[in-house]
Write an enzyme that holds these catalytic residues in place. Structure first.
Site, PDB file in Angstrom:
ATOM      1  CE  LYS A  85      -2.975 -51.442 -15.268  1.00  0.00           C
ATOM      2  NZ  LYS A  85      -1.896 -50.873 -14.487  1.00  0.00           N
ATOM      3  CD  GLU A 107       1.527 -42.146 -16.728  1.00  0.00           C
ATOM      4  OE1 GLU A 107       1.569 -43.332 -16.346  1.00  0.00           O
ATOM      5  OE2 GLU A 107       1.098 -41.221 -16.019  1.00  0.00           O
ATOM      6  CB  SER A 376      -3.914 -58.711 -13.351  1.00  0.00           C
ATOM      7  OG  SER A 376      -3.035 -59.132 -14.374  1.00  0.00           O
TER       8      SER A 376
END
Ligand code: PLP
Length: 414
Positions: A85, A107, A376
């Site tokens: 991310k 969000e 990830s």
């Protein structure tokens, strides 16, 4: 094909009032993309701040257990805040600066994207507001704690089901009223154009590195690359390193939840149960009922529990370039345990889907196959969920004891 479409998917289905904001964002993105100095600056920031390039770790014990097959792990878990991310939010943060905006909103469901956005805002000196369903605020207290420490305002959303989709609505409402100074940081390769393309571009750093690293370490390209797929950003990230190499098979692993027979999963493509629809600003394969209403989805991994999928991946699947599989919650927990015990790496539950997909297929792959699994994110962020999924009795006792201490403290105060 018009801009922002990938085959039959994509587009920008946005309210009139946001047209100018999207036009401005598209221009900023396209200008940055054409400017090599921007990418160099981005790579330098990620090198200094997020520890890139992340290693491509040879999984020695897993490999030994599979004959001559050689398994590599791309370590996105080693990024700042523990997941891929970071690549996307830092990239968007640099664009925010270019656009001269001073505030970001996002969000978040499980809270990971919220923490990553709040971290970026702290680093780049931007004001930050995170919308989160009130139920998720209650469920994900550790992430809310960190977002607030990082200086973000976390707004619990009490409308509707008080979860992610209601948080999306509130964030959109905010943006409509604040677009002059505010950028909406989308967390995955979904939504209206240019988000799918832009997020994939920032994440392509994963695939660029992995390609160089496997050539260095193995002297050849991999045979198979596995990645988990929620919205699709980490998968797009690593796949882009090998898209032009038809001999490299690309496999996306979705959340099979409790199994594909019912609706307790989030497998849009492997289940064959999604239909094409338009929602949240774009056209893709959604899990929806006969009336076109979005279905509730389920996964042990909050980050994969999403009803749509990147339009780019939907197209790559339709072209036959990416194969889709699903891993069930049970398989995922087993894969997580295997990775922890055999390699000393704690994968996120999301990433464990990619591990589960690979482990299931490894015995059938050709004898000297080279495999990359994109890891990830790291699992210590998920300690509450993982401990619960593993049913760890000692952890439960620890939580009960802490709760008793806090209850006693409260009793003394009142
Ligand atoms: C560690 C991790 N992996 C994967 C995902 C899924 O997102 P995407 O499919 O966009 O990579 C998430 C989402 O929160 C995540 O936290």
């Amino acid at each position: 094909m018009s801009k922002g479409y990938f085959g039959a998917f994509g587009g920008a289905y946005i309210p009139e009032i946001l047209h100018e904001t999207f036009a401005q964002l598209t221009l900023a993105y396209e200008t940055a993309r054409a400017d090599e100095a921007f990418w160099r600056h981005y790579i330098e920031l990620m090198r200094n701040y997020s520890g890139r390039p992340t290693p491509l770790t040879f999984a020695e014990n897993l490999s030994l257990a599979h004959g001559k097959r050689r398994i590599y792990i791309k370590r996105e878990d080693l990024n700042q805040t523990g997941a891929h991310k970071a690549n996307n939010v830092m990239g968007q943060g640099l664009l925010v600066r270019r656009m001269g905006k001073t505030r970001v909103i996002a969000e978040t469901g499980a809270g990971q994207h919220g923490v990553a956005t709040a971290t970026m805002a702290a680093r780049l000196g931007l004001a930050c507001t995170i919308y989160m369903g009130a139920k998720d605020v209650a469920r994900q207290r550790p992430n809310v704690f960190w977002m607030e420490q990082l200086g973000a305002t976390v707004i619990p959303v009490t409308s509707g089901s008080q979860t992610l989709k209601d948080a999306v609505n509130e964030a959109m409402r905010d943006w409509v009223g604040s677009m002059d100074n505010t950028h909406y940081v989308l967390g995955t390769a979904c939504g209206a154009h240019p988000f799918p393309e832009m997020v994939s571009w920032f994440q392509s750093v994963i695939g660029q590195e992995a390609r160089v690293q496997i050539l260095e370490q193995e002297g050849r390209l991999p045979d198979h690359v596995y990645a988990c797929v929620g919205g699709g950003s980490n998968a797009m990230g690593i796949f882009q390193g090998f898209l032009e190499d038809p001999q490299v098979e690309l496999i996306g692993v979705e959340a099979g939840g409790l199994g594909l027979a019912g609706h307790n999963h989030a497998s849009r493509i492997a289940s064959g149960k999604s239909t094409v629809g338009i929602a949240q600003g774009y056209k893709t394969c959604f899990l929806q009922d006969e009336d076109g209403q979005m279905r509730d989805t389920h996964s042990v991994a909050a980050g994969l529990d999403y009803v749509g999928v990147s339009p780019i991946l939907a197209d790559l699947h339709q072209q036959g370039r990416v194969r889709f599989e699903a891993a069930t919650d049970v398989e995922v927990v087993e894969a997580l345990k295997r990775m922890v015990k055999s390699e000393g790496i704690i994968p996120a539950l999301e990433s464990s889907h990619a591990v589960a997909g690979a482990l299931r297929e490894l015995p059938q792959l050709k004898e000297d196959a080279v495999v990359i699994i994109n890891l990830s994110g790291r699992g210590d962020k998920d300690i509450f969920t993982i401990a619960e999924a593993l049913g760890d009795a000692k952890w439960k006792t620890y939580i009960q004891e802490r709760a008793a201490i806090y209850a006693a403290e409260q009793g003394e105060r009142s």
